[in-house]
Design an enzyme around this catalytic site. Structure first.
Site, short mmCIF file in Angstrom:
data_model
loop_
_atom_site.label_atom_id
_atom_site.label_comp_id
_atom_site.label_asym_id
_atom_site.label_seq_id
_atom_site.Cartn_x
_atom_site.Cartn_y
_atom_site.Cartn_z
N HIS A 116 -18.84 7.52 -55.12
CA HIS A 116 -18.16 7.26 -56.36
C HIS A 116 -18.06 5.66 -56.47
CE1 HIS A 116 -14.28 7.86 -54.15
NE2 HIS A 116 -13.95 6.34 -54.74
N ASP A 146 -19.47 13.32 -51.96
CA ASP A 146 -18.90 11.99 -52.16
C ASP A 146 -19.25 10.79 -51.02
OD1 ASP A 146 -17.70 10.19 -53.97
OD2 ASP A 146 -15.69 10.64 -53.09
N GLY A 219 -9.06 0.89 -53.53
CA GLY A 219 -9.85 0.09 -52.84
C GLY A 219 -10.44 0.45 -51.47
N SER A 221 -11.07 3.39 -50.67
CA SER A 221 -12.09 4.43 -50.67
C SER A 221 -13.73 3.89 -50.04
CB SER A 221 -12.65 4.76 -52.32
OG SER A 221 -11.55 5.49 -53.00
#
Length: 474
Positions: A116, A146, A219, A221
């Site tokens: 993402h 993901d 952030g 991630s």
């Protein structure tokens, strides 16, 4: 390497009283007395004074990067309409950006981040902790896990973080989360592993996560979750929050899943997951009682493919799968994770319960077959399906769309934006069962039906295991 407090040893010596013949006039003490304890040792090193994670951080920080992805969008009002372009001109793309983190896992510059983070990115740059920057290109984006794998452009070798073994992480282990929260720069937070097998998180289709109380914020991630040996145990992916900030409940994708996606990027760029050839359901309390189980755990087989690996291995309907290669299975999600990370070569041992008896079976690991040619067709005309791309179902197609691999018929593979199919709410993964009372068995059938004009459209759709009957005007 485990951290432990170093405590000075307390030595206690018992000294008995001694009587002398030459000093008999001296009274003998009535009882033995304990000597005073030895003085505490003076700390000889910094490690004896205070705990510090600095050595681990120095080791791994160069391999954790900031990820900047630029996205270009065009106002959908203009689209590609020649009439609107005549009056307003060609609309220029508008820029957007997304900020996240990433971890370098190969000296050649292969790095991992969340899917993402780089969704719809037209340009990707990475920033190192020494302020250098470099461009990166996308090699693989796997929405189901993901995860995305990027290739950093430039000369290596690059600093890396090794993967931690899958079976060593335990609840209570110390971990560090490293990333770039809120764009403030590389940040390290510390916590413990709160749980090693969280499911039903709703972040990705894989539904299997490490939970930690190390502070994870927007952030972070794509950043790394690191153990005390400086190894990668997971990729930080999401947080549970009411305010948008960290509440001490963060989730990371396990290293075994990350390793699987990285290996796919190194080979053909496609994540291949093994085919079970069976449909599973969770074991409820009522079902556990009916099957004579002592607790509601495991995944029960409710349907088998004719020539699938499960049937060939001797597994039957109503068998309850409880472990994969010794890894316990508590529900469908834990089975999917354990099974998917076994790869598509060799065999795996499936443990299951049948009639209150524990048994094992050697199941062949193989890719799902394309037993039915997919015959991809994009539909047009004036039907609700205009703008949808459809395919004949097979285990391979079902795996790509993440739907039941035992399903048959015709499935919607893609839906283009701003088309009738999108406006009528059709979605990828929808299985078309019938149109105006006529059964749909192949993509050719559906294309023929949608060429015809109709006063109304009566559609029978299967979505997520539920049947939907909808009627639209012609």
């Amino acid at each position: 390497m485990r951290l432990s407090l170093i405590l000075p040893a307390l030595a206690v010596a018992l000294v008995p009283g001694v009587a002398s013949a030459e000093t008999a006039v001296t009274p003998t003490p009535p009882a033995a007395e304990a000597a005073a304890p030895a003085a505490p040792e003076i700390p000889q090193s910094r490690a004896q004074i205070a705990l510090s994670f600095a050595p681990v951080v120095r080791q791994v920080a160069p391999a954790v990067v900031n990820v900047y992805s630029m996205q270009k969008t065009v106002d959908p009002f203009y689209s590609d309409d020649p009439f609107l372009r005549r009056f307003f001109g060609r609309q220029q793309p508008r820029g957007g950006s997304a900020l996240g983190s990433g971890v370098i896992v190969d000296p050649s510059g292969l790095m991992v981040t969340n899917a993402h983070v780089i969704k719809n990115a037209s340009e990707i740059r990475v920033g190192f902790n020494d302020r250098r920057e470099a461009d990166a290109k996308l090699l693989l984006r796997d929405a189901r896990s993901d995860l995305a794998v990027l290739q950093i452009e430039g000369d290596g070798p690059f600093p890396t973080i090794p993967f931690a073994p899958a079976d060593e992480l335990e609840t209570g282990d110390l971990v560090l989360a490293i990333g770039n929260p809120f764009g403030v720069g590389q940040t390290v937070t510390q916590g413990i592993v709160s749980a090693t097998a969280r499911t039903q998180v709703g972040v990705a289709d894989q539904q299997f996560f490490i939970q930690t109380d190390a502070a994870i914020n927007p952030g972070n991630s794509g950043g790394g979750l690191i153990d005390m040996a400086g190894r990668l145990v997971g990729i930080n992916s999401a947080i549970y929050s009411r305010s948008g900030g960290s509440n001490g409940i963060g989730f990371a994708i396990p290293a075994e899943t990350v390793r699987l996606v990285v290996e796919a990027a190194k080979s053909d760029g496609v994540v291949h997951r093994p085919w079970l050839g069976a449909k599973l359901e969770n074991v409820t309390r009522e079902l556990a009682r009916q099957l004579g189980l002592d607790r509601p755990a495991g995944a029960v087989v409710v349907e088998l493919s004719e020539d699938g690996p499960a049937r060939r291995a001797g597994i039957r309907v109503a068998d309850v799968i409880t472990a994969v290669d010794g890894v316990p299975v508590t529900d469908i999600d834990s089975f999917s994770y354990a099974f998917a990370t076994r790869g598509t070569e060799g065999e795996t041992e499936i443990t299951f319960e049948r009639a209150s008896t524990r048994q094992t079976a050697a199941l062949t690991l193989e890719r799902p077959p394309e037993s039915e040619p997919r015959d991809t067709r994009r539909l047009g005309g004036r039907s609700p399906f205009a703008g949808a791309t459809v395919q004949n179902l097979s285990p391979a197609v079902a795996d790509e769309l993440n739907i039941d691999m035992t399903a048959t018929g015709v499935v919607i593979a893609r839906v283009n934006e701003r088309t009738p199919a999108a406006r009528f709410g059709l979605r990828p993964g929808d299985i078309v069962r019938s149109v105006n009372g006529n059964r749909v068995e192949t993509t050719e059938d559906l294309e023929r039906m949608t060429r015809q004009r109709a006063r109304y459209w009566d559609l029978d759709i299967e979505r997520d295991g539920r049947r939907l009957s909808v009627v639209f005007g012609g």
